[in-house]
Design an enzyme around this catalytic site. Structure first.
Site, short mmCIF file in Angstrom:
data_model
loop_
_atom_site.label_atom_id
_atom_site.label_comp_id
_atom_site.label_asym_id
_atom_site.label_seq_id
_atom_site.Cartn_x
_atom_site.Cartn_y
_atom_site.Cartn_z
N ASP A 79 0.84 -1.16 0.14
CA ASP A 79 0.10 0.05 0.10
C ASP A 79 0.93 1.34 -0.03
O ASP A 79 1.70 1.49 0.86
CB ASP A 79 -0.96 0.02 1.21
CG ASP A 79 -2.06 0.81 1.27
OD1 ASP A 79 -2.21 1.71 0.14
OD2 ASP A 79 -3.24 0.55 1.96
N ASP A 80 0.61 2.00 -0.84
CA ASP A 80 1.37 3.44 -1.04
C ASP A 80 2.86 3.37 -1.23
O ASP A 80 3.63 4.22 -0.89
CB ASP A 80 0.98 4.41 0.13
CG ASP A 80 -0.54 4.86 0.09
OD1 ASP A 80 -1.21 4.28 -0.84
OD2 ASP A 80 -0.67 5.51 1.34
N CYS B 175 -6.25 4.35 -3.89
CA CYS B 175 -6.18 2.68 -3.71
C CYS B 175 -7.67 2.16 -4.16
O CYS B 175 -7.85 1.14 -4.54
CB CYS B 175 -6.08 2.35 -2.39
SG CYS B 175 -7.00 3.18 -1.10
N LYS C 61 -5.40 -5.81 3.43
CA LYS C 61 -6.42 -5.02 3.22
C LYS C 61 -7.28 -5.29 2.06
O LYS C 61 -6.93 -5.82 1.09
CB LYS C 61 -5.76 -3.70 2.75
CG LYS C 61 -6.61 -2.50 2.43
CD LYS C 61 -5.86 -1.22 1.93
CE LYS C 61 -6.48 -0.15 1.52
NZ LYS C 61 -5.65 1.25 1.51
N HIS D 288 -10.92 -3.18 1.00
CA HIS D 288 -11.05 -2.01 0.34
C HIS D 288 -12.08 -2.06 -0.86
O HIS D 288 -11.86 -1.17 -1.83
CB HIS D 288 -10.05 -1.11 0.40
CG HIS D 288 -10.32 0.34 0.75
ND1 HIS D 288 -9.40 1.62 0.28
CD2 HIS D 288 -11.35 1.01 0.94
CE1 HIS D 288 -9.71 2.76 0.82
NE2 HIS D 288 -10.86 2.48 1.26
N HIS E 136 1.43 2.24 4.11
CA HIS E 136 0.37 3.37 4.39
C HIS E 136 0.72 4.04 5.73
O HIS E 136 0.93 3.14 6.63
CB HIS E 136 -1.01 2.55 4.25
CG HIS E 136 -1.96 3.84 4.04
ND1 HIS E 136 -2.69 4.17 5.18
CD2 HIS E 136 -2.82 3.90 3.12
CE1 HIS E 136 -3.48 5.17 4.86
NE2 HIS E 136 -3.85 4.95 3.41
N ASP F 259 -0.43 -0.35 -5.11
CA ASP F 259 -1.76 0.18 -5.42
C ASP F 259 -1.58 1.49 -6.10
O ASP F 259 -2.52 1.84 -6.95
CB ASP F 259 -2.67 -0.02 -4.44
CG ASP F 259 -2.53 0.83 -3.28
OD1 ASP F 259 -1.19 1.45 -3.19
OD2 ASP F 259 -3.28 1.06 -2.47
N ASN F 260 -0.66 2.35 -5.75
CA ASN F 260 -0.41 3.89 -6.40
C ASN F 260 0.95 4.38 -5.98
O ASN F 260 1.42 3.45 -5.23
CB ASN F 260 -1.89 4.59 -5.83
CG ASN F 260 -1.89 4.65 -4.23
OD1 ASN F 260 -3.11 4.04 -3.95
ND2 ASN F 260 -0.72 4.87 -3.50
N LYS G 270 1.03 10.03 -4.63
CA LYS G 270 -0.38 9.46 -4.62
C LYS G 270 -1.43 10.44 -4.61
O LYS G 270 -1.12 11.62 -3.99
CB LYS G 270 -0.39 8.94 -2.97
CG LYS G 270 -1.88 8.31 -2.85
CD LYS G 270 -1.96 7.77 -1.42
CE LYS G 270 -3.24 7.30 -1.11
NZ LYS G 270 -3.10 6.56 0.13
#
Length: 496
Positions: free
Chosen positions: A32-33, A70, A123, A125, A211, A270-271, A289
């Protein structure tokens, strides 16, 4: 020859190239991130030996695009369909009646139909306001993780609510106080150890790190005390090293169980890295992001497998690829049929990854946020009479060209951030400009805007964006209903 026969022949050829007769185990890792400059093979200051080894012996994807945050990325990953077709092109899931539409088929469902054991850790989401949206009701045999955008990595608290589940059971009291990355890795190892090897395994390992909040065990942070001066960046680096060790534990478990030799490991962010509220870094790419600059939407990704042919191992693949492509690529690799009643945006890229073919893409729609518009006007009037509304926040790549319209969407649009997190100002940035064109082959870091010199290219790309506007599904509701926390029970979860 029918398309079905052609598909089976291509799958058979791919299996011959791979040297495998049975479907491979698939481990899909999402961090994540994670930014472009947040892995050791792009930034040697960071200690990520497992990630570096897997990427160095696999195929690095250098022209790979995701969404700028995300929600669209993860829902596109799960369906192979673009966010504009899901009503999830902008905003967060939050406490809204939003989620991956129930008439969409998930990657878990497709692989389960193909005979896989399917598990998700970390995660989700993709929606949780109703239990029908939970992952273990959408194709996954088991779910161990959290439902919202982010959690405290020790307490598993989100918005004052515990947020860690094993299927429908709240397990915060059992795991609270233990660092999330290692909890998830242990769960993954347990799944691998207990796996019935008469079936192929699909493990979707979706880390909470890197994240925010910035948290990591002190021993992982301390290793950077002489190499990284910025305290936040030092903690962030410790988080990346934690993720790396967790991935090492997963790969070792696969090896101990004699599964690694018949596994495909996919790694992706994811980004781009979050700069504004975290310490991610995307240097030398611009932005991060939340923006449509390359630093927000061109992600770190690679594929590792002992099944890859020798000539493709250790290569850097520059074929154009999108996060939706994993859906048909992995389902076909598994021997399943990725297609259904709804048209996929993703395309099968396995032969491109193997080095046997070029990308099956000529363009990528990066972002098209139909409800987000800039409140400024391009003073020269160029392009304003085009059918596409250039105040709309959008980004598209066609070949070497990348077009941005509206606002790029970043707090620091007129800056780059170097490896030391220092801001470098762009003296030529014009906030009033609504159309921006870049030649990414010559200018991958988006330093020189050239729309005035290439009107024909801009018009062509605007026409493509206009065509996509005809396919947009209205954005799902962002109205918060009356939330009954009592209905959630002990953990954050469904309330209707």
């Amino acid at each position: 020859m029918t398309s079905t026969i052609v598909c089976f022949l291509l799958l058979f050829i791919s299996r011959i190239v791979l040297g495998v007769a049975t479907p491979p185990h698939i481990v899909l890792i999402v961090v994540d991130d994670l930014g472009w400059n947040d892995v050791g093979y792009n930034n040697p200051v960071l200690n990520t030996p497992t990630i570096d080894r897997l990427a160095g012996n696999g195929v690095k994807l250098l022209n790979y695009y995701v969404a700028n945050h995300c929600v669209p990325s993860r829902n596109m990953l799960m369906t192979g369909r673009h966010a504009i077709h899901l009503g999830l092109g902008s905003g967060v899931i939050g406490y809204h009646p939003r989620g991956l539409p129930l008439d969409e088929t998930t990657l878990g469902e497709k692989l389960k139909t193909a005979g896989y054991s399917t598990h998700i850790i970390g995660k989700w989401h993709c929606g949780f306001f109703s239990d029908r949206y939970l992952p273990h009701n959408r194709g996954f045999d088991t779910f161990f993780g959290y439902l919202g955008p982010g959690i405290d990595h020790y307490t598993y608290i989100e918005r004052n609510m515990p947020n860690l589940r094993k299927n429908d059971v709240c397990v915060v009291s059992q795991y609270g106080g233990n660092f999330s990355t290692f909890v998830y890795a242990t769960e993954g190892v347990d799944i691998i150890n207990a796996h019935d090897q008469s079936k192929p395994l699909f493990l979707y390992l979706s880390f909470a790190l890197v994240h925010a909040p910035l948290q990591a065990p002190e021993s992982y942070v301390k290793q950077y005390e002489t190499t990284i001066l910025n305290e936040d960046r030092r903690i962030f680096a410790g988080m990346t090293s934690c993720v790396d060790e967790a991935i090492a534990n997963i790969t070792h478990a696969l090896e101990r169980n004699d599964m690694l030799k018949n596994s495909v490991i996919v790694f992706t962010s994811d980004n781009g890295g979050a700069i504004a509220n975290s310490a991610g870094n995307n240097w030398p790419l611009r932005g991060g992001k939340g923006s449509n600059w390359e630093g927000g939407v061109r992600a770190v990704a690679f594929v590792y497998s002992d099944l890859l042919p020798q000539e493709s191992r250790g290569t850097e693949n520059t074929g154009l690829m999108h996060i939706t492509d994993w859906f048909p690529t992995l389902v076909k690799l598994a021997g399943g049929n990725p297609y259904g009643k709804k048209k996929l945006y993703g395309v099968d890229q396995w032969n491109m990854i193997l080095g046997l073919d070029k990308s099956h893409r000529g363009d990528v729609l990066i972002t098209l946020e139909s409800t987000t518009h800039a409140n400024i006007h391009y003073k020269t009037g160029l392009f304003v009479n085009n059918a596409f509304d250039i105040t709309t926040t959008a980004a598209i790549k066609m070949g070497k060209w990348k077009l941005l319209t509206g606002s790029p969407g970043f707090t620091y649009d007129n800056y780059w951030f170097n490896s030391d997190q220092q801001a470098i100002e762009d003296p030529d940035y014009d906030v009033r400009r609504l159309v921006r064109l870049y030649n990414l082959d010559e200018d991958p870091n988006e330093t020189t805007e050239i729309s005035d010199q290439h009107h024909d290219i801009v018009i062509k790309m605007l026409a493509k964006l206009h065509k996509y506007t005809r396919e947009i599904v209205p954005e799902q509701s962002k109205t918060e209903p009356r939330i009954d926390f009592d209905k959630m029970g002990q953990c954050l979860g469904p309330w209707v």
